[in-house]
Write an enzyme that holds these catalytic residues in place. Structure first.
Site, PDB file in Angstrom:
ATOM      1  N   HIS A   1      40.225  36.611  37.742  1.00  0.00           N
ATOM      2  CA  HIS A   1      39.504  35.573  37.015  1.00  0.00           C
ATOM      3  C   HIS A   1      40.440  34.399  36.678  1.00  0.00           C
ATOM      4  O   HIS A   1      40.162  33.241  37.000  1.00  0.00           O
ATOM      5  CB  HIS A   1      38.913  36.167  35.737  1.00  0.00           C
ATOM      6  CG  HIS A   1      38.175  35.183  34.877  1.00  0.00           C
ATOM      7  ND1 HIS A   1      36.808  35.111  34.860  1.00  0.00           N
ATOM      8  CD2 HIS A   1      38.609  34.233  34.015  1.00  0.00           C
ATOM      9  CE1 HIS A   1      36.428  34.148  34.034  1.00  0.00           C
ATOM     10  NE2 HIS A   1      37.512  33.601  33.496  1.00  0.00           N
ATOM     11  N   GLU A   2      41.557  34.710  36.049  1.00  0.00           N
ATOM     12  CA  GLU A   2      42.487  33.648  35.652  1.00  0.00           C
ATOM     13  C   GLU A   2      43.081  32.959  36.872  1.00  0.00           C
ATOM     14  O   GLU A   2      43.342  31.758  36.853  1.00  0.00           O
ATOM     15  CB  GLU A   2      43.588  34.195  34.732  1.00  0.00           C
ATOM     16  CG  GLU A   2      43.085  34.786  33.413  1.00  0.00           C
ATOM     17  CD  GLU A   2      42.138  33.875  32.633  1.00  0.00           C
ATOM     18  OE1 GLU A   2      42.256  32.639  32.757  1.00  0.00           O
ATOM     19  OE2 GLU A   2      41.266  34.408  31.909  1.00  0.00           O
TER      20      GLU A   2
ATOM     21  N   HIS B   1      40.772  30.222  37.973  1.00  0.00           N
ATOM     22  CA  HIS B   1      41.007  28.978  37.223  1.00  0.00           C
ATOM     23  C   HIS B   1      42.255  28.269  37.773  1.00  0.00           C
ATOM     24  O   HIS B   1      42.289  27.047  37.899  1.00  0.00           O
ATOM     25  CB  HIS B   1      41.268  29.277  35.742  1.00  0.00           C
ATOM     26  CG  HIS B   1      40.039  29.623  34.950  1.00  0.00           C
ATOM     27  ND1 HIS B   1      38.931  28.820  34.913  1.00  0.00           N
ATOM     28  CD2 HIS B   1      39.761  30.674  34.130  1.00  0.00           C
ATOM     29  CE1 HIS B   1      38.013  29.370  34.101  1.00  0.00           C
ATOM     30  NE2 HIS B   1      38.495  30.500  33.626  1.00  0.00           N
TER      31      HIS B   1
ATOM     32  N   HIS C   1      41.577  26.272  40.812  1.00  0.00           N
ATOM     33  CA  HIS C   1      40.857  25.037  40.468  1.00  0.00           C
ATOM     34  C   HIS C   1      41.872  23.943  40.090  1.00  0.00           C
ATOM     35  O   HIS C   1      41.685  22.769  40.413  1.00  0.00           O
ATOM     36  CB  HIS C   1      39.921  25.349  39.298  1.00  0.00           C
ATOM     37  CG  HIS C   1      38.775  24.403  39.110  1.00  0.00           C
ATOM     38  ND1 HIS C   1      37.895  24.524  38.060  1.00  0.00           N
ATOM     39  CD2 HIS C   1      38.364  23.309  39.797  1.00  0.00           C
ATOM     40  CE1 HIS C   1      36.992  23.559  38.139  1.00  0.00           C
ATOM     41  NE2 HIS C   1      37.254  22.811  39.172  1.00  0.00           N
TER      42      HIS C   1
HETATM   43 ZN   LIG Z   1      37.556  31.894  32.276  1.00  0.00          ZN
END
Ligand SMILES: [Zn+2]
Length: 675
Positions: free
Chosen positions: A464-465, A468, A471
């Site tokens: 998940h991290e 990010h 991105h």
């Molecule tokens: Zn998040």
């Protein structure tokens, strides 16, 4: 001596020279940077030349450059590795920074120049990104009240300051209620509790000096207690205390604060010319209108409720088999659900753990990014703020893309949770800069010489991290204000939640989930059981979440209710809330909504993002390959490289050809069969 935060950095990749920075350097650097920023703002506002995009909007983009550089380092370090000094600095900086930002947004001469550029926008031959930055800049000023004069401006200032006082009170009352309550457990009261729960209860008892194990209202203790305790009477006592947080009468009661907050928000929206507070809040989001949010939530609500009702019947039968009469109650749900989970999935964390090694999961995250986007990761030496931090040089076809920092282990100086932040953002204006991106997690640190092992949840957090981080790393924009994750709140979790899907690709686990001692891949059967277990009890989880989101929306999309508790009851009645499930967060302890403005009429956004990530991953499934290069390229060219430089809905349509529907989410949560 010059302040190392303010001088040029000659370190590898121009990383912050952590070893040279002492805690005494931060305050003078922030003061100097604020002074410089104020001078820059005055220079823009008082410029003798007429307003242009370059001398106003671009100049504003650059006005805070030094301040941002100092603060990125400070907050990066203070969150991941704090101490008393750094905590004191955080308290000192908050009012200084908010005073500065009010000064800027209330600067009439500055706003007049922005307004002039805005009025003239069609004659300026601006690029799409420039038009967007202009719109966002102006909108930010308007939303903070730049167009208001006299009594209205005064009233807005007053509303905002009262709201911030109420938000703090709400949080403090909640903390007080959570700290206050505990229940002592005698030897007889431990029936059914596994060792790890008893150990946590003992530690909590020591902290409370209770002379034995206790249950507290901390989620990490009360949830497992409700899952495992065979004592129905104790589950009831603990549960009732848990859901009464903020509603116990007396000085710490939050109900009047909630009512006042809603009234003030209504006034704020009214002063700024919006129909409701929800209209004001959603203007900047991908959803844009309260109607779009309600529509989405209701599409999920009905199938989730049907699934939860079917599950409730099964659990109630188990309750009756145990010799109890009457209906399944909220304090029974987690207990019988846990029993049923064991029967259905028989998943033992201890059996799983040796297969999920931290180093292998990092490799897996990198390998997926390599196959999807051609990124390569090479571990390098360089300055770090703590010896546990690791650094990677991220390249593509030999060209530097970013520095990735990983700080994975829990320690006392780190705040809880996991997050992604930057120590430098990608941008091109004022010099081409590639980002420094930091992932921080709280995984258990192994004994020296032993490999770090993760739970499946931990592995998902890591992916998940890292989503990010991608991105940020793949960001390709000119203006820093739209870089990387500077996007709408209901869009920002798309890249992160989407990346979690690659952890579930069987070939990824088959390659990287290898046993720490034997090196053998995870057996097929265990892998399947692990993946099946991820959708268990989704009816319950979805119902408790969506009910909270609907109440949040109902509070804000019309006139403020005089009695929020009554309004909450009406909404739950109207949607037919199942008896044995309560809202995940009821009003008196709904910190997302009342501790500040962050998630007010925004609690829905977790689900909004999930609708998109499920639908977005289906693009790969439709292509027949989870690593399909064409789809990956399109994902990068639209969503991952554009940051906030394009409207979120436009980006999504550019990627997928249409907006997402809820079908993929319902399938992903296993709710499609219940409807
Ligand atoms: Zn998040």
């Amino acid at each position: 001596m010059t302040n190392p935060l303010l001088s040029d950095w000659t370190t590898p990749f121009e990383l912050p020279p952590f070893a040279e920075i002492s805690d005494d350097d931060y305050a003078p650097a922030v003061d100097a940077a604020l002074e410089q920023a104020r001078a820059n703002i005055a220079g823009i506002a008082e410029n003798a030349e007429g307003p242009t995009f370059a001398n106003t909007i671009e100049a504003l983009e650059l006005a805070d450059e030094t301040l941002n550089r100092v603060l990125s380092v400070f907050y990066g370090v203070a969150s991941a590795d704090s101490n008393e000094k750094r905590e004191a600095l955080q308290r000192d900086f908050a009012p200084k920074l908010s005073a500065y930002s009010s000064e800027v947004s209330e600067n009439k001469a500055l706003f007049a120049r922005i307004e002039a550029v805005w009025e003239d926008r069609d004659n300026l031959d601006l690029t799409d990104e420039q038009q967007r930055v202009l719109m966002l800049t102006r909108r930010g000023f308007v939303r903070s009240g730049a167009q208001l004069e006299g009594a209205d401006a005064e009233a807005l200032r007053d509303v905002k300051s009262r709201l911030s006082v109420l938000g703090t009170e709400f949080t403090q009352n909640l903390l007080a209620d959570e700290r206050e309550w505990f229940m002592k457990l005698e030897a007889d009261d431990l029936q059914g509790l596994p060792d790890f729960v008893i150990a946590t209860a003992k530690a909590a008892g020591e902290e409370k000096e209770a002379g034995g194990p206790v249950v507290t209202l901390s989620r990490s203790l009360i949830v497992p207690f409700l899952q495992f305790s065979e004592r129905r009477d104790l589950r009831k006592t603990a549960y009732e205390a848990w859901v009464a947080r903020g509603a116990n009468g007396g000085k710490t009661d939050n109900r009047a604060i909630a009512a006042d907050t809603l009234k003030l928000r209504e006034k704020r929206a009214d002063l700024l010319g919006y129909d409701s507070f929800a209209d004001f809040k959603l203007e900047t989001e991908m959803a844009k209108t309260p109607g779009a949010v309600r529509d989405l939530l209701m599409k999920v609500w009905e199938p989730a409720k049907a699934a939860a009702q079917a599950d409730a019947k099964m659990l109630e039968r188990m309750l009756h088999q145990d010799g109890w009469d009457g209906p399944l109650e909220p304090w029974d749900w987690r207990f019988y659900s846990e029993k049923r989970r064991k029967e259905l999935h028989d998943l033992d964390e201890a059996e799983l753990k040796p297969y999920l090694q931290l180093d292998r999961m990092i490799e897996a995250a990198f390998a997926c990014a390599n196959r999807l986007f051609g990124l390569e990761f090479k571990e390098v030496e360089g300055p770090v703020y703590h010896p546990d931090v690791r650094l990677w040089d991220v390249t593509r076809k030999g060209e530097h893309v970013a520095v990735f920092m990983g700080d994975y282990f829990a320690r006392g100086s780190k705040r809880s949770g996991a997050w992604c932040t930057t120590m430098r953002d990608q941008k091109r204006l004022g010099g081409d800069e590639r980002p420094i991106v930091l992932n921080v997690c709280n995984f258990a640190k192994p004994e020296a010489g032993k490999p770090a092992l993760l739970s499946y949840d931990d592995a998902r957090t890591l992916f998940h991290e890292f989503g990010h981080a991608l991105h940020q790393m793949l960001s390709d924009v000119t203006y820093e204000s739209t870089s990387g994750t500077s996007v709408a709140r209901d869009f920002v979790e798309l890249p992160s939640q989407l990346y979690e899907h690659w952890l579930e690709v069987p070939e990824v686990l088959a390659e990287f989930a290898t046993h720490a001692e034997t090196g053998q891949p995870m057996p097929e059967d265990l892998l399947q059981r692990m993946l099946d277990a991820t959708t268990y009890d989704m009816g319950f989880q979805t119902v408790e979440y969506v009910a909270s989101a609907l109440v949040d929306l109902g509070f804000h999309d019309g006139p403020a209710p005089a009695d929020p508790m009554q309004k909450q009851a009406e909404i739950l009645e109207e949607i037919g809330m199942p008896n044995a499930i309560r809202m995940r967060h009821a009003t008196p302890h709904f910190a997302h909504v009342f501790a500040g403005d962050g998630y007010s009429s925004g609690y829905y956004s977790y689900m909004w993002s999930e609708v998109m990530d499920a639908d977005a991953f289906e693009a790969f499934e439709e292509a027949g390959d989870p690593f399909d290069p064409g789809v990956a390229l399109k994902l990068e060219e639209t969503v991952l490289s554009s940051g906030g430089s394009v409207d979120a809905a436009e980006l999504y349509i550019a990627f997928r050809g249409r907006l997402p529907g809820v079908e993929a989410l319902l399938k992903g949560r296993g709710l499609d069969k219940a409807a």
